[in-house]
Design a protein around this motif. Structure first.
Motif, PDB file in Angstrom:
ATOM      1  N   UNK A  40      87.534  12.437  49.924  1.00  0.00           N
ATOM      2  CA  UNK A  40      88.748  11.675  49.585  1.00  0.00           C
ATOM      3  C   UNK A  40      89.824  11.814  50.651  1.00  0.00           C
ATOM      4  N   UNK A  41      89.797  12.921  51.354  1.00  0.00           N
ATOM      5  CA  UNK A  41      90.826  13.195  52.355  1.00  0.00           C
ATOM      6  C   UNK A  41      90.308  13.042  53.791  1.00  0.00           C
ATOM      7  N   UNK A  42      89.013  12.871  53.935  1.00  0.00           N
ATOM      8  CA  UNK A  42      88.367  12.799  55.246  1.00  0.00           C
ATOM      9  C   UNK A  42      88.690  11.476  55.904  1.00  0.00           C
ATOM     10  N   UNK A  43      89.081  11.498  57.160  1.00  0.00           N
ATOM     11  CA  UNK A  43      89.443  10.261  57.851  1.00  0.00           C
ATOM     12  C   UNK A  43      88.260   9.629  58.574  1.00  0.00           C
ATOM     13  N   UNK A  44      87.180  10.372  58.707  1.00  0.00           N
ATOM     14  CA  UNK A  44      85.990   9.833  59.363  1.00  0.00           C
ATOM     15  C   UNK A  44      85.018   9.265  58.351  1.00  0.00           C
ATOM     16  N   UNK A  45      83.809   9.045  58.810  1.00  0.00           N
ATOM     17  CA  UNK A  45      82.766   8.524  57.936  1.00  0.00           C
ATOM     18  C   UNK A  45      82.138   9.662  57.134  1.00  0.00           C
ATOM     19  N   UNK A  46      81.455   9.288  56.072  1.00  0.00           N
ATOM     20  CA  UNK A  46      80.745  10.304  55.287  1.00  0.00           C
ATOM     21  C   UNK A  46      79.647  10.944  56.131  1.00  0.00           C
ATOM     22  N   UNK A  47      79.022  10.175  57.012  1.00  0.00           N
ATOM     23  CA  UNK A  47      77.998  10.727  57.906  1.00  0.00           C
ATOM     24  C   UNK A  47      78.582  11.784  58.838  1.00  0.00           C
ATOM     25  N   UNK A  48      79.794  11.540  59.352  1.00  0.00           N
ATOM     26  CA  UNK A  48      80.418  12.528  60.245  1.00  0.00           C
ATOM     27  C   UNK A  48      80.763  13.804  59.483  1.00  0.00           C
TER      28      UNK A  48
END
Length: 83
Positions: A40-48
Motif C-alpha cells: 500500500x505504501x510501496x512506490x514501485x511495482x509489486x515485482x520490485x
C-alpha cells in the motif's frame, strides 16, 4: 523497532534498503509489517518489492522461507544475523 543504520553498509539494492526502512516504519507506527501493508505504501511495482523481499531473505535480514505469504509479519532480524 529502531532502524539499524548498518543497513546502508550492506550494499543492498535501493529497493531492498527501502523495504527494510518501510518495514521498520510500519513497526514503529504499530501497523502490521506484512506484504499487504507494505504494498500500500510501496512506490514501485509489486515485482520490485518481491525482488527486494528475496534479497533481504538471501542476506538473512528477513528470516523467512520463500515464497512469502502476504499476511505473514516481516520482522527484520538483528544485524548480528545478517550475512
Amino acid at each position: 523497532m529502531n532502524m539499524d543504520r548498518a543497513i546502508f553498509e550492506m550494499q543492498l539494492s535501493v529497493e531492498a534498503t527501502s523495504l527494510y526502512i518501510l518495514l521498520c516504519a510500519l513497526i514503529d507506527q504499530g501497523a502490521p509489517p506484512t506484504l499487504e501493508e507494505a504494498i500500500r505504501r510501496w512506490t514501485g511495482t509489486e515485482d520490485s518489492m518481491m525482488a527486494a523481499v528475496e534479497e533481504l531473505v538471501k542476506r538473512c535480514i528477513l528470516n523467512l522461507s520463500l515464497p512469502v505469504p502476504k499476511d505473514i509479519h516481516l520482522h527484520p532480524t538483528t544485524r548480528d544475523r545478517w550475512c
